[in-house]
Design a protein around this motif. Structure first.
Motif, PDB file in Angstrom:
ATOM      1  N   LEU A 127       0.848  -1.162  -0.212  1.00 50.08           N
ATOM      2  CA  LEU A 127      -0.082  -0.418   0.323  1.00 50.08           C
ATOM      3  C   LEU A 127       1.203   1.063  -0.466  1.00 50.08           C
ATOM      4  O   LEU A 127       0.381   1.597  -0.263  1.00 50.08           O
ATOM      5  CB  LEU A 127      -1.168   0.103   1.088  1.00 50.08           C
ATOM      6  N   GLY A 231      -7.591   6.405   2.032  1.00 46.12           N
ATOM      7  CA  GLY A 231      -7.207   5.851   2.710  1.00 46.12           C
ATOM      8  C   GLY A 231      -6.612   6.163   4.449  1.00 46.12           C
ATOM      9  O   GLY A 231      -5.741   5.802   4.862  1.00 46.12           O
ATOM     10  N   ILE A 265      -2.604   7.515  -0.078  1.00 44.97           N
ATOM     11  CA  ILE A 265      -1.463   5.579  -0.276  1.00 44.97           C
ATOM     12  C   ILE A 265      -2.655   5.253  -1.443  1.00 44.97           C
ATOM     13  O   ILE A 265      -2.516   4.522  -2.155  1.00 44.97           O
ATOM     14  CB  ILE A 265      -1.848   5.090   0.709  1.00 44.97           C
ATOM     15  N   LEU A 266      -3.861   6.164  -1.451  1.00 45.62           N
ATOM     16  CA  LEU A 266      -5.828   5.576  -2.662  1.00 45.62           C
ATOM     17  C   LEU A 266      -5.389   6.635  -3.400  1.00 45.62           C
ATOM     18  O   LEU A 266      -6.414   6.402  -4.509  1.00 45.62           O
ATOM     19  CB  LEU A 266      -6.558   5.055  -1.796  1.00 45.62           C
TER      20      LEU A 266
END
Length: 279
Positions: A127, A231, A265-266
């Protein structure tokens, strides 16, 4: 305004005033290398914090379990100019094989209970590598002259979403968003964050993406902000699992590197996919 809120707000603002100009300046002066260096630093610090936190929770993951995440970072971000002769494609597969071999060896030595630690380390590494690698990768996509604009859009959306969510949540928050994961976050705050992201992406769209459909940039900005909220919650879930309030103390009032990159992260991978398909 309570003393705790005022104190925390002061630390957050002070840290942002010191750190943000450095980050923005590095990206503006070095459109390709700046994001890469920043992402690489955050990747290393984030993985270090995750490894430490897992150890605190008695999940002593092997450092090798994080290797696929680091390899994924290089797969997405590439390498600095001086190292471009090094083949990077396929590194996550090679690293994954190495991590699997180490996991089997450790399980044979210490028992199958270590698989939980290895799996946690692998997931955390992937991730973090995905988020940091996508952030740096945005600067490598074609057209290269839009590198800074893409990074600015990402940062404007994530930061605006965070600021709007913070203030709207404290002022109007009544309904918990995910009380078992992050008790402080509210639905009202999340909606405020999406509004902030829409406004930020609208401004960036008119200034930096005049050739792209205005509505498309605003829509992706809102989706990126939504991914950032997920995230953030994902990192909160990790901290709750290991019993930590913050991932570290690198940024006063903001926590550690993981606390600052959680939304990216996302969010960064989603924006990377969007512009990768657009180019």
């Amino acid at each position: 305004m309570s003393g705790l809120f005022a104190s925390n707000l002061f630390r957050r603002v002070l840290t942002a005033v010191v750190v943000l100009p450095v980050v923005i300046g590095a990206i503006a002066l070095f459109p390709q290398r700046g994001p890469w260096i920043l992402a690489a630093i955050l990747c290393v610090l984030g993985i270090g914090e995750a490894h430490t936190l897992l150890g605190r929770a008695a999940l002593h993951a092997s450092p090798i379990s994080f290797l696929p995440g680091i390899a994924l970072f290089f797969e997405l971000a590439g390498a600095p100019d001086a190292a471009r002769m090094v083949p990077l494609s396929g590194l996550p597969i090679i690293a994954g094989v190495a991590a699997a071999m180490v996991a089997v060896s450790r399980a044979d030595r210490f028992g199958v209970r270590v698989l939980a630690a290895e799996a946690a380390g692998l997931l955390c590494g992937l991730l973090i590598g995905l988020g940091a690698g996508s952030f740096a990768g945005l600067a490598r996509l074609a057209p290269i002259e839009d590198a800074t604009s893409r990074i600015v859009l990402l940062m404007a959306v994530v930061i605006s979403s965070d600021v709007f969510a913070y203030f709207v949540g404290h002022a109007f928050g009544r309904h918990k968003l995910a009380p078992q994961v992050s008790p402080g976050k509210t639905i009202e705050g999340a909606l405020g964050g999406l509004v902030g992201a829409a406004l930020a992406s609208a401004v960036v769209a008119t200034q930096l993406f005049a050739t792209q459909p205005f509505g498309l940039i605003v829509m992706i900005g809102v989706l990126v902000a939504a991914a950032g909220i997920v995230g953030d919650l994902l990192e909160s879930l990790f901290k709750r699992y290991v019993g930590a309030k913050d991932s570290g103390t690198l940024f006063p009032g903001h926590g550690g590197a993981l606390d600052r990159m959680d939304a990216f992260i996302l969010a960064a991978p989603l924006l990377y996919v969007f512009f990768n398909n657009l180019s």
